[in-house]
Design an enzyme around this catalytic site. Structure first.
Site, PDB file in Angstrom:
ATOM      1  N   LYS A  79       0.848  -1.188   0.000  1.00 14.90           N
ATOM      2  CA  LYS A  79       0.000   0.000   0.000  1.00 14.90           C
ATOM      3  C   LYS A  79       0.885   1.240   0.000  1.00 14.90           C
ATOM      4  O   LYS A  79       1.887   1.303   0.732  1.00 14.90           O
ATOM      5  CB  LYS A  79      -0.915  -0.012   1.228  1.00 14.90           C
ATOM      6  CG  LYS A  79      -1.921   1.134   1.290  1.00 14.90           C
ATOM      7  CD  LYS A  79      -2.834   0.971   2.500  1.00 14.90           C
ATOM      8  CE  LYS A  79      -3.868   2.075   2.604  1.00 14.90           C
ATOM      9  NZ  LYS A  79      -4.769   1.895   3.766  1.00 14.90           N
ATOM     10  N   SER A 154      -9.676   1.824   2.938  1.00 17.96           N
ATOM     11  CA  SER A 154      -8.824   2.564   2.025  1.00 17.96           C
ATOM     12  C   SER A 154      -7.786   1.693   1.304  1.00 17.96           C
ATOM     13  O   SER A 154      -7.137   2.146   0.350  1.00 17.96           O
ATOM     14  CB  SER A 154      -8.066   3.662   2.803  1.00 17.96           C
ATOM     15  OG  SER A 154      -7.238   3.097   3.808  1.00 17.96           O
ATOM     16  N   SER A 178      -9.960  -0.524   7.246  1.00 17.33           N
ATOM     17  CA  SER A 178      -9.422  -0.356   5.895  1.00 17.33           C
ATOM     18  C   SER A 178      -8.644  -1.549   5.354  1.00 17.33           C
ATOM     19  O   SER A 178      -8.206  -1.528   4.211  1.00 17.33           O
ATOM     20  CB  SER A 178      -8.526   0.889   5.831  1.00 17.33           C
ATOM     21  OG  SER A 178      -9.312   2.044   5.950  1.00 17.33           O
TER      22      SER A 178
END
Length: 487
Positions: A79, A154, A178
């Protein structure tokens, strides 16, 4: 089975037997990315030169007969909120579009020390603020089960990449769900560890008392392997807890006899998608069949979770994001007349709508005259929520509930209604507020063939129990074996 479809442990076995090389696996993953990512849009950038250099090093070790660990030569995605030395780290934001860290975050360093191969950086909601990856400053990621739907957020890029076989596994971060919510939306496994179990050093902060790094994988065994790699005390992180880290692979037992499972009344709410409720209740019935003891429990302060979270998280975000002002690093606006105009123009151009919304809200709740009414009160209720979990865990070993109240919704469906978007995390937020671990595993499909996630919550630092229960479910069902239509 194609190389890109393998799990960490499957690829490791092939590497050890010299039936495949790490370079071959890495080449296969990049071919897969080039084939798929024009539609999925999971990656923000690729690091091919570094990846092939690392894979070749592992191949040489294997050729010399050296022993390798489970992650050696395995292509992973990160990420884009984790600092990577010499590689852009944007946090999905225009304000950091050209930021290149001079150091690796602790989890990145640990993966490199284990010779993992880094494929690239994955898309996300800007500064991890969102539940759909529609708030990225660069692109919208699409769900591989239905390209018209969100992958969750996210960590939507991480979940979509894992589900679409664009990486063997990935790392995400979880502030209010997330990791777990996108894992549920994309039909993969996602774990949010206990707060303090995994170092946050090198994780660009959104809400410091809530953020936690964790794995997103294709099966539970891979989740245990990544947890072994990233867990542990770190003196560079003041919130890191110095407790022993077990070998999580030893927790992978196909047995839940006698385990006490709590089902919270507050999580089966009005408005929940009927397919979600049906799938989760059927999963709970299976655990009864396998010898677990199931009992109803109450977490009475759950109804305040979303309100508490959006006071505490935005307050911390307002403080953490104050550093992005055009002075030290990141974007600096041009054409300003004085310092205040540079600040305002830089932040206006660099931040997206959702980030601005949360900064404004967080600044408000911390302002003179409102701190006591909002932030302090929210912190007090957060303590009551922790007490709810502590009381529940005196009666049960784990807690089960849906990961999200609905399957993945359509892109654009909730963009204009922030409150509806925030409610996507209603089942995951309490875990972050309490600091406990939780995992989401696939447990069914909606009538539109969209994945549904089962959330399993546990006691502080009892990730092993969660992995055991999740592994039992996985070994006795086939939900994790189904591939998205795009595959």
């Amino acid at each position: 089975m194609e190389l890109h479809q393998l799990t960490i442990h499957e690829l490791h076995d092939l590497l050890v037997k010299k039936e495949v090389t790490s370079r071959e696996a890495t080449e296969t993953l990049y071919r897969r990315i080039r084939e798929m990512d024009g539609r999925i849009k999971a990656y923000l950038m690729l690091t091919e030169e570094e990846a092939f250099h690392q894979s070749d090093q592992v191949d040489r070790k294997i050729a010399r007969g050296e022993e390798i660990g489970y992650l050696a030569g395995v292509p992973l995605g990160l990420k884009d909120i984790l600092c990577t030395k010499g590689v852009r780290t944007t946090c999905g934001s225009k304000i950091l579009e050209n930021y290149v860290p001079f150091y690796d975050g602790t989890v990145v360093r640990k993966l490199k020390e284990r010779d993992a191969v880094m494929l690239g950086k994955l898309n996300m909601d800007e500064f991890a603020m969102g539940s759909s990856t529609e708030n990225s400053g660069f692109q919208i990621t699409h769900n591989p089960w239905d390209l018209n739907r969100i992958p969750g957020g996210s960590s939507g890029g991480s979940a979509a990449a894992a589900a679409a076989d664009e990486c063997i596994a990935a790392l995400g971060t979880d502030t209010g769900g997330s990791i777990r919510q996108p894992a549920s939306c994309c039909g993969v496994v996602g774990m949010k560890p206990t707060y303090g179990r995994v170092s946050r050093y090198g994780l660009v902060a959104f809400a410091s008392s809530l953020d936690q790094i964790g794995p997103i994988t294709k099966d539970v065994e891979d989740c245990a392997i990544l947890m072994n790699a990233i867990s542990g005390y770190d003196p560079y992180d003041s919130t890191s807890v110095n407790v022993e880290v077990p070998d999580y692979r030893q927790s992978l037992m196909n047995d839940v006899k006698g385990i006490r499972i709590g089902i919270p009344d507050e999580y089966f709410i009005e408005g929940m998608d009927p397919d979600v409720e049906k799938s989760v209740k059927e999963a709970i019935d299976l655990f009864k069949k396998w010898g677990a003891e199931v009992r109803r429990i109450s977490l009475p302060h759950t109804e305040y979770a979303v309100a508490i979270y959006y006071i505490i998280a935005t307050a911390e975000a307002s403080s953490n994001l104050a550093r992005y002002d055009g002075v030290k690093y990141g974007l600096r606006s041009k054409g300003y007349r004085d310092l205040m105009e540079m600040y305002s123009q830089t932040r206006a151009k660099g931040f997206g709508k959702e980030v601005k919304r949360r900064i404004i809200l967080g600044t408000y709740v911390l302002s003179a005259g409102y701190y006591e009414a909002y932030y302090r009160k929210a912190s007090q209720v957060r303590t009551l929520m922790r007490s709810d979990f502590e009381e529940a865990f005196r009666q049960v070993d784990i807690i089960m509930a849906p990961t999200a109240p609905t399957p993945a919704f359509r892109i654009g469906e909730k963009v204009e209604d922030p409150l509806q978007m925030y409610l996507s995390d209603i089942h995951t937020i309490p875990v972050n507020l309490a600091g406990i671990p939780a995992i989401s595993i696939p447990c069914g499909f909606s009538h539109e063939n969209l994945p549904i996630g089962l959330q399993i919550m546990g006691k502080h630092f009892d990730e092993g129990m969660l992995l055991r229960v999740a592994y039992t479910f996985e070994r006795n069902t086939d939900f994790h074996l189904k591939n998205p239509p795009i595959a």
